[in-house]
Design a protein around this motif. Structure first.
Motif, PDB file in Angstrom:
ATOM      1  N   GLU A   1       0.766  26.968  -5.575  1.00 54.69           N
ATOM      2  CA  GLU A   1      -0.036  25.882  -6.137  1.00 54.69           C
ATOM      3  C   GLU A   1       0.805  24.922  -6.965  1.00 54.69           C
ATOM      4  OE1 GLU A   1      -2.487  25.289  -4.300  1.00 54.69           O
ATOM      5  OE2 GLU A   1      -3.806  24.770  -5.981  1.00 54.69           O
ATOM      6  N   GLU A   2       1.779  25.482  -7.707  1.00 51.18           N
ATOM      7  CA  GLU A   2       2.667  24.629  -8.506  1.00 51.18           C
ATOM      8  C   GLU A   2       3.435  23.668  -7.606  1.00 51.18           C
ATOM      9  OE1 GLU A   2       5.715  26.422 -11.212  1.00 51.18           O
ATOM     10  OE2 GLU A   2       3.894  27.398 -12.008  1.00 51.18           O
ATOM     11  N   TRP A   3       4.025  24.219  -6.545  1.00 57.36           N
ATOM     12  CA  TRP A   3       4.773  23.394  -5.603  1.00 57.36           C
ATOM     13  C   TRP A   3       3.871  22.313  -5.015  1.00 57.36           C
ATOM     14  CZ3 TRP A   3       3.000  23.488  -0.516  1.00 57.36           C
ATOM     15  CH2 TRP A   3       3.670  22.606   0.343  1.00 57.36           C
ATOM     16  N   ARG A   4       2.644  22.687  -4.645  1.00 57.86           N
ATOM     17  CA  ARG A   4       1.741  21.761  -3.974  1.00 57.86           C
ATOM     18  C   ARG A   4       1.307  20.631  -4.906  1.00 57.86           C
ATOM     19  NH1 ARG A   4      -3.640  20.728  -2.901  1.00 57.86           N
ATOM     20  NH2 ARG A   4      -4.376  22.159  -4.519  1.00 57.86           N
ATOM     21  N   VAL A   5       0.798  20.992  -6.065  1.00 59.72           N
ATOM     22  CA  VAL A   5       0.251  19.989  -6.980  1.00 59.72           C
ATOM     23  C   VAL A   5       1.362  19.094  -7.547  1.00 59.72           C
ATOM     24  CG1 VAL A   5      -0.981  19.671  -9.160  1.00 59.72           C
ATOM     25  CG2 VAL A   5      -1.733  21.447  -7.539  1.00 59.72           C
ATOM     26  N   GLU A   6       2.446  19.705  -7.996  1.00 65.35           N
ATOM     27  CA  GLU A   6       3.548  18.919  -8.561  1.00 65.35           C
ATOM     28  C   GLU A   6       4.224  18.076  -7.487  1.00 65.35           C
ATOM     29  OE1 GLU A   6       6.129  21.599 -10.644  1.00 65.35           O
ATOM     30  OE2 GLU A   6       4.543  22.216 -12.033  1.00 65.35           O
ATOM     31  N   GLY A   7       4.339  18.642  -6.279  1.00 66.62           N
ATOM     32  CA  GLY A   7       4.963  17.896  -5.185  1.00 66.62           C
ATOM     33  C   GLY A   7       4.143  16.667  -4.820  1.00 66.62           C
ATOM     34  N   ASN A   8       2.822  16.838  -4.710  1.00 60.43           N
ATOM     35  CA  ASN A   8       1.949  15.683  -4.419  1.00 60.43           C
ATOM     36  C   ASN A   8       2.129  14.604  -5.475  1.00 60.43           C
ATOM     37  OD1 ASN A   8       0.818  16.791  -2.112  1.00 60.43           O
ATOM     38  ND2 ASN A   8      -0.960  17.653  -3.190  1.00 60.43           N
ATOM     39  N   GLU A   9       2.142  15.018  -6.736  1.00 56.67           N
ATOM     40  CA  GLU A   9       2.247  14.059  -7.834  1.00 56.67           C
ATOM     41  C   GLU A   9       3.601  13.340  -7.796  1.00 56.67           C
ATOM     42  OE1 GLU A   9       1.651  11.462 -10.230  1.00 56.67           O
ATOM     43  OE2 GLU A   9      -0.044  12.669  -9.524  1.00 56.67           O
ATOM     44  N   GLU A  10       4.646  14.093  -7.514  1.00 62.61           N
ATOM     45  CA  GLU A  10       5.991  13.497  -7.490  1.00 62.61           C
ATOM     46  C   GLU A  10       6.125  12.499  -6.340  1.00 62.61           C
ATOM     47  OE1 GLU A  10       9.181  16.292  -7.124  1.00 62.61           O
ATOM     48  OE2 GLU A  10      10.714  14.702  -7.017  1.00 62.61           O
ATOM     49  N   ARG A  11       5.631  12.876  -5.162  1.00 59.14           N
ATOM     50  CA  ARG A  11       5.728  11.961  -4.012  1.00 59.14           C
ATOM     51  C   ARG A  11       4.899  10.710  -4.250  1.00 59.14           C
ATOM     52  NH1 ARG A  11       5.947  16.939  -1.639  1.00 59.14           N
ATOM     53  NH2 ARG A  11       3.679  17.056  -1.569  1.00 59.14           N
TER      54      ARG A  11
ATOM     55  N   VAL B   1       0.867  -1.174   0.000  1.00 61.69           N
ATOM     56  CA  VAL B   1       0.000   0.000   0.000  1.00 61.69           C
ATOM     57  C   VAL B   1       0.907   1.229   0.000  1.00 61.69           C
ATOM     58  CG1 VAL B   1      -1.959   1.145   1.073  1.00 61.69           C
ATOM     59  CG2 VAL B   1      -1.618  -1.321   1.440  1.00 61.69           C
ATOM     60  N   PRO B   2       1.086   1.865  -1.171  1.00 54.42           N
ATOM     61  CA  PRO B   2       1.996   3.012  -1.262  1.00 54.42           C
ATOM     62  C   PRO B   2       1.526   4.181  -0.396  1.00 54.42           C
ATOM     63  CG  PRO B   2       1.428   2.177  -3.448  1.00 54.42           C
ATOM     64  CD  PRO B   2       0.481   1.540  -2.473  1.00 54.42           C
ATOM     65  N   ALA B   3       2.470   4.935   0.149  1.00 53.74           N
ATOM     66  CA  ALA B   3       2.137   6.062   1.030  1.00 53.74           C
ATOM     67  C   ALA B   3       3.017   7.265   0.712  1.00 53.74           C
ATOM     68  CB  ALA B   3       2.317   5.655   2.485  1.00 53.74           C
ATOM     69  N   TRP B   4       2.463   8.457   0.902  1.00 51.51           N
ATOM     70  CA  TRP B   4       3.228   9.683   0.695  1.00 51.51           C
ATOM     71  C   TRP B   4       2.566  10.817   1.469  1.00 51.51           C
ATOM     72  CZ3 TRP B   4      -0.066   7.390  -2.740  1.00 51.51           C
ATOM     73  CH2 TRP B   4      -1.153   8.144  -3.174  1.00 51.51           C
ATOM     74  N   THR B   5       3.286  11.937   1.589  1.00 55.31           N
ATOM     75  CA  THR B   5       2.725  13.116   2.251  1.00 55.31           C
ATOM     76  C   THR B   5       1.932  13.924   1.243  1.00 55.31           C
ATOM     77  OG1 THR B   5       4.561  13.225   3.803  1.00 55.31           O
ATOM     78  CG2 THR B   5       3.238  15.218   3.552  1.00 55.31           C
ATOM     79  N   GLN B   6       0.657  14.142   1.565  1.00 58.69           N
ATOM     80  CA  GLN B   6      -0.258  14.857   0.681  1.00 58.69           C
ATOM     81  C   GLN B   6      -0.539  16.245   1.254  1.00 58.69           C
ATOM     82  OE1 GLN B   6      -1.602  13.512  -2.140  1.00 58.69           O
ATOM     83  NE2 GLN B   6      -3.120  15.090  -2.628  1.00 58.69           N
ATOM     84  N   PHE B   7      -0.430  17.278   0.412  1.00 63.21           N
ATOM     85  CA  PHE B   7      -0.779  18.634   0.831  1.00 63.21           C
ATOM     86  C   PHE B   7      -2.105  19.024   0.187  1.00 63.21           C
ATOM     87  CE2 PHE B   7       3.729  18.515   1.684  1.00 63.21           C
ATOM     88  CZ  PHE B   7       3.844  19.253   2.862  1.00 63.21           C
ATOM     89  N   GLY B   8      -3.073  19.423   1.030  1.00 60.33           N
ATOM     90  CA  GLY B   8      -4.415  19.729   0.548  1.00 60.33           C
ATOM     91  C   GLY B   8      -4.580  21.186   0.128  1.00 60.33           C
ATOM     92  N   GLU B   9      -5.774  21.505  -0.352  1.00 57.99           N
ATOM     93  CA  GLU B   9      -6.123  22.874  -0.752  1.00 57.99           C
ATOM     94  C   GLU B   9      -5.742  23.858   0.354  1.00 57.99           C
ATOM     95  OE1 GLU B   9      -7.804  24.200  -3.429  1.00 57.99           O
ATOM     96  OE2 GLU B   9      -7.857  22.275  -4.518  1.00 57.99           O
ATOM     97  N   PRO B  10      -4.972  24.897   0.034  1.00 61.72           N
ATOM     98  CA  PRO B  10      -4.588  25.881   1.054  1.00 61.72           C
ATOM     99  C   PRO B  10      -5.805  26.578   1.671  1.00 61.72           C
ATOM    100  CG  PRO B  10      -3.221  26.114  -0.913  1.00 61.72           C
ATOM    101  CD  PRO B  10      -4.320  25.159  -1.264  1.00 61.72           C
TER     102      PRO B  10
END
Lengths: 267, 267
Positions: free
Chosen positions: A239-249, A214-223
């Motif tokens: 927003e770029e940092w948040r969305v791209e970071g979530n996707e990368e993790r 079960v893969p896991a990562w740190t997710q950042f939600g809507e500010p």
């Protein structure tokens, strides 16, 4: 140039499942820099127990700001450093070394690894530990540089998008510790589950037990805007940092599953 | 019954921003039990640096399995405990205490707190530290009970849905440490950003700087079946835990934003 590695000291050498061990500066620095917290441990002579503080920090080189992750770097620890730690850091000497001996560690969870039997369960994870001597940064230019380094390690470009530089009072009240690294190691578990022959050959167990990761990562939600915020739209850099970071993790967590299994047993 | 609190020892008392400090057993145990990793630090007499290992553990009471989170509990640490640590735990004595003095810590990130100026930036987080003396569990019934406790703390009911109990070889090769807790504390930051008067009154800064919180939590993605998995459908107990857990952690991160701000400054 060959990949730099930290020297294997008695205190830094991974003894168990050492095919999971890494000594590459790039690997270790990468784990430290991508972890929101760094656990800082030091021996408090007045206590039977080591003191441990979560702090925010980042690897960098003031002398060569363009240095790569794989180069020799210092760790800059920011925060309202405990007066205990700061006083120790100002005065402490250990053998020939100036500064307080610190153990800094970070662990990133990549997933839960569920196998046929409890004892073969594990995590996919990336764990790093660094050992070094810390002293407070007194040079004001280096301190300013480190404040920007650490702020932008949380959200890229955030420093430039806030009121800066810090004023005199802020420079006074904020401490930065610089840690000269002596050694370090990383331990990484990746891949799918692994089970022993006995269970692999047990048809009944195989038929009834789901195995996988079960893969896991740190997710950042809507500010969530603060009550005194006056900027209507969430800025692009954020927003770029948040969305791209979530996707990368997320991608990293799933890619870890495809890696070969290291070590025969659990965490 | 009034809420139990850990005694404030010199080594366990939060000195800075102490309106963020908590000593309630329930609060501290809750943070430890909901963290995937527990950082275990101990002083290695052969090294200038404390040793730190990420381990998996859970609070519980073998004598009273039905005990609440707020009761007096022991910490059970599972894992292929480093031989160094196990040997120390077998032999170590500290004053009147049997076992090795350990500092156990866990930190949960609830969000990034972005304010008007870098120095007032912070995290919303829940951090806990426990201090105690560890000895290996030798009683086989207690060891089995602890293995189930720890396995089900990762995924509820997982122990019952795998091949159990562990066989003789597994009982041999797996170590469980039991930590008698002497003291502990938690530190919690919640709420929206906070800025100093000077920046709050700076119209230009207010107009151009977005302030608020970016909530964060651990997200578990769609399970990936192992190559030797034979169970077609992801079991209900697993999907329930995953989906409900994601939702609960997300909700906690957003609820933390609504809490009153504790402390005037950063982490």
């Amino acid at each position: 140039m060959p990949e730099l590695e930290y020297p294997k000291q008695p205190y830094s050498t991974v003894k168990r499942l050492n095919d999971r061990a890494r000594y590459s500066l790039e690997t270790i620095h990468g784990i430290i820099n991508s972890s929101p917290f760094i656990n800082v441990a030091f021996q408090d002579s007045t206590s039977p127990f080591p003191a441990v503080l979560p702090m925010i920090g980042q690897m960098g080189s003031f002398a060569r700001p363009s240095a790569d992750l794989g180069d020799v770097l210092d760790l800059y620890l920011h925060g309202y450093v405990s007066s205990r730690l700061m006083n120790l850091a100002r005065t402490s000497r250990d053998g020939g070394e100036t500064g307080i001996p610190l153990t800094m560690s970070a662990t990133i969870l990549d997933g839960y690894v569920l196998s046929l039997t409890p004892n073969s369960h594990s995590y996919n994870y990336r764990s790093a530990v660094l050992f070094g001597y810390a002293t407070p940064v007194v040079d004001q230019a280096e301190k300013l540089w480190a404040m920007e380094l650490v702020t932008n390690s949380v959200v890229p470009s955030r420093y430039q998008n806030t009121r800066n530089p810090p004023n005199g009072a802020e420079m006074q009240s904020t401490s930065i510790l610089k840690v000269k690294i002596k050694a370090g190691s990383a331990k990484i578990r990746s891949g799918e589950p692994h089970d022993d022959k006995g269970d692999m050959n047990d048809e009944e167990v195989r038929e009834k037990t789901w195995v996988g990761v079960v893969p896991a990562w740190t997710q950042f939600g809507e500010p969530v805007a603060g009550s005194y915020n006056r900027v209507e739209k969430v800025p692009g850099y954020l927003e770029e940092w948040r969305v791209e970071g979530n996707e990368e993790r997320r991608r990293e967590a799933y890619e870890a599953v495809k890696e070969p299994v290291k070590g025969e047993e659990g965490t």
